[in-house]
Design a protein around this motif. Structure first.
Motif, PDB file in Angstrom:
ATOM      1  N   HIS A  86       0.787  -1.234   0.000  1.00 24.77           N
ATOM      2  CA  HIS A  86       0.000   0.000   0.000  1.00 24.77           C
ATOM      3  C   HIS A  86       0.818   1.283   0.000  1.00 24.77           C
ATOM      4  O   HIS A  86       0.232   2.373   0.037  1.00 24.77           O
ATOM      5  N   SER A 175     -13.062   2.492   4.393  1.00 27.05           N
ATOM      6  CA  SER A 175     -12.262   2.565   3.173  1.00 27.05           C
ATOM      7  C   SER A 175     -11.440   1.286   2.990  1.00 27.05           C
ATOM      8  O   SER A 175     -10.504   1.043   3.754  1.00 27.05           O
ATOM      9  N   GLU A 207      -9.826   0.374   7.567  1.00 20.55           N
ATOM     10  CA  GLU A 207      -9.327  -0.101   6.272  1.00 20.55           C
ATOM     11  C   GLU A 207      -9.184  -1.623   6.266  1.00 20.55           C
ATOM     12  O   GLU A 207      -8.291  -2.179   5.624  1.00 20.55           O
ATOM     13  N   GLN A 210      -8.742  -3.519   2.955  1.00 24.80           N
ATOM     14  CA  GLN A 210      -7.754  -2.852   2.105  1.00 24.80           C
ATOM     15  C   GLN A 210      -7.095  -3.757   1.061  1.00 24.80           C
ATOM     16  O   GLN A 210      -6.598  -3.264   0.044  1.00 24.80           O
ATOM     17  N   GLN A 219      -6.181   0.769  -3.798  1.00 27.12           N
ATOM     18  CA  GLN A 219      -6.504   1.172  -2.437  1.00 27.12           C
ATOM     19  C   GLN A 219      -5.432   2.136  -1.943  1.00 27.12           C
ATOM     20  O   GLN A 219      -4.246   1.811  -1.918  1.00 27.12           O
ATOM     21  N   PRO A 221      -4.224   4.230   1.272  1.00 32.39           N
ATOM     22  CA  PRO A 221      -4.433   4.466   2.702  1.00 32.39           C
ATOM     23  C   PRO A 221      -4.687   5.947   2.969  1.00 32.39           C
ATOM     24  O   PRO A 221      -4.000   6.816   2.419  1.00 32.39           O
ATOM     25  N   THR A 234      -5.479   4.831  11.797  1.00 32.34           N
ATOM     26  CA  THR A 234      -5.907   3.778  10.868  1.00 32.34           C
ATOM     27  C   THR A 234      -6.030   2.475  11.626  1.00 32.34           C
ATOM     28  O   THR A 234      -5.178   2.143  12.449  1.00 32.34           O
ATOM     29  N   ALA A 236      -6.702  -1.680  10.868  1.00 31.38           N
ATOM     30  CA  ALA A 236      -6.769  -2.720   9.836  1.00 31.38           C
ATOM     31  C   ALA A 236      -6.501  -4.069  10.484  1.00 31.38           C
ATOM     32  O   ALA A 236      -6.254  -4.160  11.689  1.00 31.38           O
TER      33      ALA A 236
END
Length: 396
Positions: A86, A175, A207, A210, A219, A221, A234, A236
């Protein structure tokens, strides 16, 4: 249905009688007497990558399950994955623990807001967002996404107006977006994060999906689109990516020292000192050796979506289906064929499918929508499509 290889590395498992919540726990949400095809809870019917199975087997074979020290390899795997997959370069000290993404955004709301504070979400959206706001005594504010011809977009004017009017303190960003399947573009993320920074709104970027991204999409971030570290965290996990949700391991990335200290102090008050060894081991193994498995899974999901879309649109030309850009969740609107008042009985008793219903996700235009989990066999997707088409045809 028997177990079988879907591709070179991916194995479909018959999860009946395995204490699967999705398959064996249907009566949690639905009439247990109905024979329903489970396409609701967002986990996969695929066996985890072999590297995860081997790592866990080695630990089990050792046979001692005492107190566990989190190894350096765990942090290294997360750092390497985020950078290589990412383009997000993170530091070890930024990585904090949560047993799951839902636990994580609940804890973050508790750490960063006070009872009565307003928290905004973008509906239709993953329903534990709204539940977290309400259950923690915060004020729920909804900014509805705008439906387009085949997708959704952010209503920036409505979003900022509600932040101003309601004195919003936090925003939970989804997201990629669940259930709409949107992968947000860089300029969209910049716009919404700029609004939040302007009004001192803390952003919690979920995320978790992701890595489930369809061809032609990227994707991005949220943390990489600008200098928003002062008000952005964030969260995840490898759980959706590698089907290891039961191992209870996610990570919260908090670059800002002040925000990180607030979160860690709150978790300390909860007396949660860390996760279980199975989660750390599964996460490390998946992020280290699961690349090829994931590529095959993404191809299977995209193929399942294209089959579902083409089949339904051919027989039901008035159906609305959101483009799948990310996640393994198809979002359909059956409103041309059934009313909001009838949708649950229709899908459950006539289509014989257990979905997530659009009404669970909020928003004015969700009442005739359903969300279907595509991380399963093509046979199950074919069955779902055939049952929807048959039920609609029988009504006409």
């Amino acid at each position: 249905m028997k177990d079988f290889y879907v591709s070179n590395q991916v194995v479909y498992r018959d999860r009946n009688n395995s204490d699967s919540r999705k398959w064996d726990g249907l009566d949690e949400r639905f009439d247990g007497s109905l024979e329903l095809l489970p396409m609701w809870i967002a986990d996969m019917d695929f066996q985890a990558p072999q590297c995860v199975i081997d790592a866990l087997k080695n630990y089990v074979d050792f046979g001692v399950f005492g107190y566990y020290r989190v190894p350096d390899e765990y942090f290294d795997a997360i750092i390497r994955w985020e950078k290589e997959q990412h383009g997000y370069e993170i530091e070890r000290e930024w990585i904090c623990f949560s047993p799951g993404v839902v636990s994580g955004f609940n804890w973050l709301l508790q750490a960063y807001t006070q009872p009565g504070d307003a928290v905004i979400i973008q509906t239709p959206v993953y329903y534990p967002f709204g539940e977290a706001v309400v259950n923690n005594g915060r004020k729920l504010v909804e900014s509805e996404l705008i439906r387009t011809e085949n997708s959704y977009q952010i209503d920036l004017q409505d979003f900022e107006e509600k932040i101003n009017k309601e004195e919003v303190k936090a925003f939970i960003l989804c997201s990629p977006h669940n259930p709409c399947g949107r992968v947000w573009r860089r300029e969209e993320l910049v716009s919404i994060l700029t609004i939040c920074a302007k009004h001192n709104v803390i952003v919690i970027a979920d995320e978790i999906h992701q890595d489930i991204i369809m061809q032609g999409y990227e994707q991005i971030p949220a943390a990489t689109v600008g200098d928003f570290d002062k008000n952005l965290v964030t969260i995840a996990a490898p759980s959706k990516t590698f089907n290891i949700a039961g191992c209870q391991n996610s990570f919260v990335i908090i670059p800002d020292a002040e925000l990180r200290a607030k979160y860690k102090n709150h978790v300390k008050e909860l007396r949660v000192n860390g996760g279980n060894p199975f989660g750390y081991i599964a996460c490390t193994a998946a992020l280290t050796g699961g690349h090829e498995w994931l590529a095959e899974v993404n191809g299977i999901i995209e193929g399942n979506f294209l089959y579902l879309k083409e089949t339904l649109e051919e027989s039901l030309p008035e159906i609305w289906i959101a483009d799948l850009q990310g996640t393994y969740l198809a979002y359909l609107d059956l409103g041309a064929y059934v009313s909001a008042e009838e949708i649950e009985d229709f899908v459950l008793r006539e289509c014989h499918i257990a979905p997530d219903f659009g009404s669970w996700f909020g928003g004015e235009n969700s009442g005739t929508c359903i969300r279907l989990n595509l991380a399963t066999s093509r046979e199950n997707v074919e069955k779902a499509a055939a049952q929807i088409i048959s039920a609609v045809k029988e009504r006409s």
